[in-house]
Write a protein that holds these residues in place. Structure first.
Motif, PDB file in Angstrom:
ATOM      1  N   GLN A  84       0.826  -1.212   0.000  1.00 13.14           N
ATOM      2  CA  GLN A  84       0.000   0.000   0.000  1.00 13.14           C
ATOM      3  C   GLN A  84       0.860   1.262   0.000  1.00 13.14           C
ATOM      4  OE1 GLN A  84      -3.001  -0.349  -0.592  1.00 13.14           O
ATOM      5  NE2 GLN A  84      -3.617  -2.358   0.162  1.00 13.14           N
ATOM      6  N   LYS A  85       1.970   1.198   0.741  1.00 18.92           N
ATOM      7  CA  LYS A  85       2.842   2.370   0.782  1.00 18.92           C
ATOM      8  C   LYS A  85       3.564   2.549  -0.550  1.00 18.92           C
ATOM      9  CE  LYS A  85       2.738   2.223   5.559  1.00 18.92           C
ATOM     10  NZ  LYS A  85       2.655   1.132   6.510  1.00 18.92           N
ATOM     11  N   PHE A  88       2.391   1.711  -3.383  1.00 19.21           N
ATOM     12  CA  PHE A  88       1.401   2.302  -4.294  1.00 19.21           C
ATOM     13  C   PHE A  88       1.312   3.809  -4.091  1.00 19.21           C
ATOM     14  CE2 PHE A  88      -2.888   4.074  -4.610  1.00 19.21           C
ATOM     15  CZ  PHE A  88      -3.049   4.005  -5.980  1.00 19.21           C
ATOM     16  N   ALA A  89       1.167   4.228  -2.823  1.00 13.09           N
ATOM     17  CA  ALA A  89       0.994   5.654  -2.534  1.00 13.09           C
ATOM     18  C   ALA A  89       2.183   6.464  -3.038  1.00 13.09           C
ATOM     19  CB  ALA A  89       0.800   5.865  -1.034  1.00 13.09           C
ATOM     20  N   THR A  91       4.344   5.607  -5.409  1.00 12.19           N
ATOM     21  CA  THR A  91       4.432   5.559  -6.863  1.00 12.19           C
ATOM     22  C   THR A  91       3.430   6.523  -7.479  1.00 12.19           C
ATOM     23  OG1 THR A  91       4.931   3.223  -6.600  1.00 12.19           O
ATOM     24  CG2 THR A  91       4.546   3.977  -8.825  1.00 12.19           C
ATOM     25  N   PHE A  92       2.248   6.592  -6.891  1.00 15.40           N
ATOM     26  CA  PHE A  92       1.208   7.441  -7.470  1.00 15.40           C
ATOM     27  C   PHE A  92       1.466   8.919  -7.192  1.00 15.40           C
ATOM     28  CE2 PHE A  92      -2.969   9.587  -7.254  1.00 15.40           C
ATOM     29  CZ  PHE A  92      -3.310   9.447  -8.580  1.00 15.40           C
ATOM     30  N   ASP A  93       1.816   9.257  -5.974  1.00 15.21           N
ATOM     31  CA  ASP A  93       1.944  10.668  -5.611  1.00 15.21           C
ATOM     32  C   ASP A  93       2.888  10.807  -4.416  1.00 15.21           C
ATOM     33  OD1 ASP A  93       1.635  13.308  -4.932  1.00 15.21           O
ATOM     34  OD2 ASP A  93      -0.543  13.303  -5.135  1.00 15.21           O
ATOM     35  N   PHE A 142      -4.004  -0.502 -10.325  1.00 16.17           N
ATOM     36  CA  PHE A 142      -2.649  -0.842  -9.902  1.00 16.17           C
ATOM     37  C   PHE A 142      -2.561  -2.318  -9.511  1.00 16.17           C
ATOM     38  CE2 PHE A 142       1.005  -0.692  -6.950  1.00 16.17           C
ATOM     39  CZ  PHE A 142       1.909  -0.025  -7.759  1.00 16.17           C
ATOM     40  N   PRO A 170      -1.932   3.650 -14.025  1.00 19.76           N
ATOM     41  CA  PRO A 170      -2.977   2.652 -13.839  1.00 19.76           C
ATOM     42  C   PRO A 170      -3.384   2.556 -12.372  1.00 19.76           C
ATOM     43  CG  PRO A 170      -0.846   1.573 -14.042  1.00 19.76           C
ATOM     44  CD  PRO A 170      -0.600   3.046 -14.152  1.00 19.76           C
ATOM     45  N   GLU A 180      -8.629   2.667  -5.157  1.00 25.12           N
ATOM     46  CA  GLU A 180      -7.236   2.514  -4.711  1.00 25.12           C
ATOM     47  C   GLU A 180      -6.649   3.862  -4.286  1.00 25.12           C
ATOM     48  OE1 GLU A 180      -5.057  -1.148  -7.040  1.00 25.12           O
ATOM     49  OE2 GLU A 180      -5.652   0.531  -8.281  1.00 25.12           O
TER      50      GLU A 180
END
Lengths: 275, 235
Positions: free
Chosen positions: A155-156, A158-159, A161-163, A219, B85, B90
């Protein structure tokens, strides 16, 4: 043909390469999604070259190759990450300079020590014969650690990578996780380059993520699809390389390329269908 | 008691001063707009408060149960996210990360919070849609829902209206007004449009590397600096 494939599994060297290969394919695919999205894909390539330099020097000096190259590549990973963070230096150019220098050092060192040319070829393009019992003992726990850490911090990751800014603002230790990603990538590359080869290992990181992003738009789906694609392509590649007597690394890259083209085609057809 | 106090805050990048001696407070329910010309240090101030850039001197004090990591942050639109993506759910869920220590997975409560905010912003139907397939206004709402997951007290927004068409922008501002009035959510927002700022905000912070004005909107409109800036004259 099926018989020869079954026969393949009676060779201990093949089983070793098969186990390590699947684990590495999985690690590379998981890490690859973040690396590609953060535009760090070239770091993988740079690290592979540094790994080659370290391996060559270790071999000539008669040191245990993995024990030397893993720490060297981890240090290089810190360094390359810093380079691509710093906008003052041209990050991509710096990475290119470091990779070619490391490659050159490796080649010169090995050619100075006589009779090592076959090994150079193997390190460049990979060989399934290269996985020794000792490699297996290090590779399995290391790749399992990579996979566990990835799932645990998913989850971290992801966070970040996204922003990155938002993640930082709500208290995620961005720097720590980026370093962790770099270290995990370094480990994956050093272990994987024996089979895949220096020149081809980064494709194991990039291709599955790129293929998945053609078709999947969340994702989690991209991560799961990358993992599956990577393992399937590895198995197909390594079996085909045995049947046609082609180098394993290159064969795996080609199965990945085929998969990428296939996914692109499906995405294109789907795009036409919805229009 | 203010929830956020900045005392003599200075921020510098490589010895170049971005902000000097800024002091202001934010109370519960305040709607504060930061105005000023480009490069006046508005974004630097927000980043300083959020802990994204180091502070050279001065203090930032959080109070009344607000923590630095419990601010809802709505960053400027970032173009690298355009092809990312990720599903709406999410992204919104990732706003709950600050309530978690080392725990690897989200709890049911956190998922419910994300759903609640999706509903609040009327984007629940888009829950499983890909972020890259949304319009600019919808993307803004998704990032807003994420920010609301991260906070119950203070929202910080960096020029949220950039790139939105006038109707969507209007809707967005009334949404903010609602959140501010109904939920007593404090808002601190950079606005490039001073006319919108004085329409909605009850406090104005005018920056030009140093603080030129801080106070009620009514007083700002009457002040010399406010009059000049509203007329669009360079300061």
């Amino acid at each position: 043909m099926i018989e020869s494939v079954i026969q393949l599994f009676s060779y201990p060297f093949f089983i070793r390469a098969f186990i390590v290969g699947i684990l590495i394919a999985l690690c590379a695919a998981l890490l690859g999604v973040s690396l590609v999205l953060k535009r760090y894909a070239m770091i993988g390539d740079g690290l592979a070259h540094v790994g080659f330099g370290a391996l060559s020097v270790a071999l000539v000096m008669n040191w245990a190759p993995l024990y030397i190259s893993i720490p060297v590549v981890i240090i290089a990973a810190f360094f390359l990450l810093q380079l691509s963070e710093n906008s003052k230096i041209k990050g991509d150019a710096a990475i290119a300079v470091i990779s070619s220098s490391a490659l050159a050092i490796g080649i010169v060192v090995t050619s100075l020590a006589t009779g090592m040319n076959i090994d150079v070829y193997n390190y460049m393009f990979g060989s399934i014969l290269a996985v020794s019992k000792e490699d297996l003992q290090i590779s399995i726990p290391l790749s399992i650690i990579v996979i566990i850490l990835f799932i645990f911090f998913y989850q971290k990751i992801f966070a970040i990578t996204f922003d990155e800014n938002f993640a930082h603002a709500i208290g995620v230790k961005v720097k720590f996780y980026k370093i962790m990603l770099a270290v995990l990538t370094a480990i994956t590359i050093v272990i994987g380059m024996r089979i895949m080869g220096t020149l081809l290992i980064s494709s194991l990181i990039i291709f599955p993520a790129l293929s998945s992003m053609r078709l999947f738009k969340s994702f989690r789906h991209v991560v799961i699809s990358s993992a599956i694609i990577s393992i399937v392509c590895f198995i197909f590649g390594i079996v085909l390389s045995y049947i046609f007597s082609t180098p394993a690394g290159a064969s795996i890259v080609l199965t990945n390329l085929t998969c990428f083209l296939l996914f692109s085609l499906v995405a294109m057809l789907r795009g036409h269908a919805t229009k | 008691m203010p929830i956020l106090t900045c005392k003599n805050l200075s921020i510098a990048y490589q010895n170049k001063i971005a902000l000097k001696q800024i002091s202001f407070q934010i109370h519960t329910g305040d709607y504060t707009c930061i105005v000023g010309k480009n490069g006046a240090g508005k974004s630097s101030l927000l980043k300083g408060i959020l802990g994204l850039v180091p502070i050279q001197s001065g203090n930032i004090i959080f109070d009344e149960g607000l923590k630095q990591t419990e601010i809802g942050y709505l960053p400027q639109q970032n173009h690298t996210q355009q092809n990312f993506p990720a599903s709406v759910f999410e992204i919104v869920l990732s706003g709950c990360l600050n309530q978690r220590g080392w725990r690897p997975f989200y709890t049911k409560k956190e998922k419910e919070k994300a759903l609640y905010n999706l509903e609040l912003l009327e984007i629940i139907a888009l829950k499983n849609t890909a972020f890259q397939e949304l319009s600019g206004g919808q993307q803004q709402r998704v990032l807003m829902a994420r920010a609301l997951c991260a906070t119950e007290k203070l929202l910080i927004l960096d020029e949220p209206a950039t790139g939105l068409d006038p109707i969507v922008m209007q809707k967005f501002y009334s949404l903010l007004e609602q959140l501010n009035q109904k939920q007593q959510l404090s808002i601190l927002m950079i606005s490039h449009d001073v006319h919108t700022a004085i329409k909605y905000a009850d406090k104005i912070l005018h920056l030009d590397h140093k603080m030129l004005f801080f106070g009620n909107t009514k007083d700002y409109v009457k002040s010399n600096i406010g009059k000049l800036f509203l007329k669009g004259e360079a300061l």
